[in-house]
Design an enzyme around this catalytic site. Structure first.
Site, short mmCIF file in Angstrom:
data_model
loop_
_atom_site.label_atom_id
_atom_site.label_comp_id
_atom_site.label_asym_id
_atom_site.label_seq_id
_atom_site.Cartn_x
_atom_site.Cartn_y
_atom_site.Cartn_z
N LEU A 122 0.87 -1.18 0.00
CA LEU A 122 0.00 0.00 0.00
C LEU A 122 0.91 1.22 0.00
CD1 LEU A 122 -3.07 0.42 0.05
CD2 LEU A 122 -2.94 0.60 2.53
N ASP A 123 0.75 2.10 -1.00
CA ASP A 123 1.62 3.27 -1.14
C ASP A 123 1.58 4.14 0.12
OD1 ASP A 123 2.23 2.51 -3.72
OD2 ASP A 123 0.76 3.83 -4.66
N PRO A 124 2.68 4.86 0.41
CA PRO A 124 2.69 5.76 1.57
C PRO A 124 1.56 6.78 1.56
CG PRO A 124 4.93 5.43 0.78
CD PRO A 124 4.01 4.78 -0.23
N LEU A 125 1.16 7.26 0.38
CA LEU A 125 0.09 8.26 0.30
C LEU A 125 -1.29 7.65 0.46
CD1 LEU A 125 1.28 10.70 -2.53
CD2 LEU A 125 1.40 10.99 -0.05
N ALA A 126 -1.37 6.32 0.49
CA ALA A 126 -2.65 5.63 0.67
C ALA A 126 -2.81 5.21 2.12
CB ALA A 126 -2.72 4.41 -0.24
#
Length: 322
Positions: A48-52
């Site tokens: 899961l991306d850091p921005l998510a």
């Protein structure tokens, strides 16, 4: 011959369904959970991306053997698309590369959604973990290279327009299969609508078989975790030390929950002992399968092994500690 080092940590097993906050990477989240539980082993089922934000299933101990089954499960995302700009990363992190003054109507968006439902071809973002010539695409992109990433087949079960915000952004929810990039969905819909777009917010709300009811926050875990032992004080007996983890261990989901997609075979304690030694056993019972490529055997409700059923005999492939 070099001697193997003693494993560090507790032999704790199970799934922890973390509600990952924005700004934290998946690898950092796993390291944090491993430390809080003082676990020997940990891994996650799907980056899961850091921005998510949202659901990051983390496997501890024996549960790491079931990671592929969770990774193959359907995912549900809630995401917001900001129209009028395309960005290099297809989210807020990268610089703007294309702009448009056009804004799509709800009717135009809904008319487009069937194109993105079912089995479709999708090109992953330039900033992705896809390997190109042995290197990660995001590493090449950071070096200024434009890489040719081939489109690949994905499956989207549903894609719904949930609402339009006061500032003209569109909120969607999608249920999709393994390998889907939601950032690519925003990019491609923006191009089809001739207005460009990028992800402004992204939250994963489900990873099959887990749901939002399984969510646990870092704050809850930190409150439940026992204080770490003082290195200057005598070590606690292992039994007493493990007892202090009762509160945080209560947040774990049983390892076998990841295998609900497989046929379940109840076996006796004697059969479980044979299977754990790697031996096949004959399975009995009116509902017992005669043939199955994959099934899981359980004794007293606890996972024993994953294996195949051939001619009424369970043959273990992956065994779990008792």
């Amino acid at each position: 011959m070099a001697r193997r080092g003693k494993k560090k940590g507790r032999p704790v097993s199970g799934w922890l369904i973390l509600d990952k906050p924005v700004g934290m990477g998946s690898t950092d989240a796993v390291a944090k959970i491993k430390w809080l539980f003082q676990a020997e082993k940990a891994g996650h089922a799907g980056t899961l991306d850091p921005l998510a934000s949202g659901m990051l299933p983390i496997a501890l101990g024996e549960a790491t053997k079931t990671v592929p089954y969770v990774m193959d499960g359907a995912k549900v995302y809630r995401f917001t698309v900001a129209w009028g700009e395309e960005r290099s990363t297809d989210d807020l992190e990268g610089p703007v590369t294309k702009t448009s003054d056009k804004r799509p109507s709800d009717a135009e968006i809904r008319a487009l959604l069937p194109k993105y439902t079912g089995v479709i071809m999708q090109t992953p973002p330039q900033f992705s973990a896809i390997k190109i010539g042995g290197e990660r695409a995001y590493d090449l992109a950071r070096e200024g290279e434009s890489v040719d990433i081939p489109a690949r087949e994905i499956e989207i079960g549903r894609l719904d327009l949930i609402e339009t915000t006061a500032d003209g952004r569109s909120v969607f929810e999608t249920e999709c299969g393994k390998g889907t990039y939601v950032r690519s969905l925003a990019r491609d819909m923006g191009r089809d609508l001739d207005c460009f777009g990028h992800i402004a917010e992204l939250r994963r709300v489900e990873v099959e078989p887990f749901t939002a009811e399984d969510f646990v926050t870092l704050e809850e875990l930190e409150a439940a975790a026992p204080p770490k032992p003082d290195p200057d004080q005598p070590a606690l007996a292992l039994g007493n030390w493990n007892d202090r983890f009762d509160a945080i261990d209560a947040y774990l989901v049983d390892t076998g929950a990841a295998l609900e997609c497989l046929p379940q075979i109840a076996i006796t304690d004697d059969a479980a002992a044979k299977i754990r030694l790697g031996n096949p056993v004959i399975i009995r019972g009116r509902d017992a399968p005669v043939e199955a490529e994959e099934a899981c055997a359980t004794a007293r409700g606890k996972l024993v092994a994953i294996g195949a059923v051939e001619a009424g005999m369970f043959k273990p492939k992956r065994v779990f500690a008792g």
